[in-house]
Write an enzyme that holds these catalytic residues in place. Sequence first.
Site, short mmCIF file in Angstrom:
data_model
loop_
_atom_site.label_atom_id
_atom_site.label_comp_id
_atom_site.label_asym_id
_atom_site.label_seq_id
_atom_site.Cartn_x
_atom_site.Cartn_y
_atom_site.Cartn_z
N HIS A 13 25.66 -11.82 68.43
CA HIS A 13 25.32 -13.24 68.65
C HIS A 13 26.08 -14.07 67.62
CE1 HIS A 13 22.18 -16.48 69.67
NE2 HIS A 13 23.08 -17.05 68.89
N HIS A 15 28.45 -17.86 66.87
CA HIS A 15 29.02 -19.16 67.25
C HIS A 15 30.37 -19.31 66.57
CE1 HIS A 15 25.26 -20.65 69.06
NE2 HIS A 15 24.71 -19.86 68.14
N LYS A 99 23.90 -16.69 78.96
CA LYS A 99 22.97 -17.22 77.95
C LYS A 99 22.05 -18.26 78.56
CE LYS A 99 21.23 -18.08 73.88
NZ LYS A 99 21.75 -18.27 72.55
N HIS A 136 17.58 -17.75 74.50
CA HIS A 136 17.09 -18.52 73.36
C HIS A 136 15.60 -18.69 73.65
CE1 HIS A 136 17.34 -21.47 69.99
NE2 HIS A 136 16.16 -21.74 70.52
N HIS A 174 17.88 -13.65 68.38
CA HIS A 174 17.36 -14.10 67.08
C HIS A 174 15.84 -14.21 67.03
CE1 HIS A 174 17.63 -17.80 69.35
NE2 HIS A 174 18.89 -18.00 69.09
N ASP A 247 23.91 -14.87 64.57
CA ASP A 247 23.73 -16.30 64.86
C ASP A 247 24.42 -17.15 63.79
OD1 ASP A 247 22.97 -18.47 66.37
OD2 ASP A 247 20.93 -18.54 65.63
#
Length: 346
Positions: A13, A15, A99, A136, A174, A247
């Site tokens: 995970h 970004h 996602k 999420h 997460h 994350d």
Amino acid sequence: MQEITLRRPDDWHLHLRDGAMLKGVLPETSRHFARAIIMPNLVPPVVTGEQAAAYRDRILAALPEGAAFEPLMTLYLTEGTDPADVAAAAASGLVKAVKLYPAGATTNSQSGVRDLTGVMPVLEKMAEIGLPLCTHGEVTAAEVDIFDREAVFIDTVLDPLRRRLPELRVVMEHITTREGADYAAAGGPNLGATITTHHLIINRNHILVGGIKPHYYCLPVAKREKHRLALRRAAVSGKGCYFLGTDSAPHVDALKEHACGCAGCFTATNTMALLAHVFEQEGALDRLEAFASLNGPAFYRLPVNETRLRLVKRDQPHAFPDKIFTEAGPVTVFNPGFPVHWHVES
Ligand code: DOR
Ligand code: ZN
């Protein structure tokens, strides 16, 4: 000196953003990780297979010379997502997951899903072809307290969805609560959960006691100490359902240190050293490889990495940078608040 060697880890995970930020943060991940599941919450989001292919090309173009790093692409689920496009992107090997952002839950989630009924044809197709859904896991209803949003999501969204579509493979992204860790452990082979590095280190006091610490603010927000301890037990348990998803979520300092600060902790730079510290504290260094390098590939049905990563612990603490300087602006590196003696040596 102490040392351990692991199969090269993956980040399930991550970004990376785009443009100048991508260029600045990508080396921090490619230095240590072989692969990463790349989050699609760009502006505009990565919704179609074509957009994912173009984003993948931009990531590959931004890699430092000689880096061996494979971005594993995801699609951002919207109520307009076409099941056939998802199936084609998965069949070509380009896309490894879809996602789910509940609309309004986090950074750039405005185009996310308001009502799961609208995306059932996509989810049914994913269940049929075995493509994982990364969730999420927070509800967004104003009346639900932010510290309860994960537990309420599990009860009112995730569990009903999994009962309706038991074949759907789901990753609880997460997780931040004992409820999340327990639900993942009881979920059988179609359920996994990622755990971030920072949620193993901070609880909500770290954000709020003695002045507000914007660099500790992320979503889902860190919870009470009992939840941090439950996450630690889960991560070091060696159980196959738990794997690393950092994350790591860069925002320039100006947007973190702001009246309405962005959510995200940037941990790519020191994640592996911090994990060695945490696993050693828990007496579980021998299970770090399962968490960071083995359980994720097993869930995603991918081979484990053949190259290795060596971590070394010295008497003197290692000096990690406070910030990295990208052309988009400075990004503060997650500060665990204690000296870290481990670092990646090769
Ligand atoms: O803290 C977070 N930052 N949580 C998310 O879910 C999104 C991420 C981001 O994109 O900045
Ligand atoms: Zn994220």
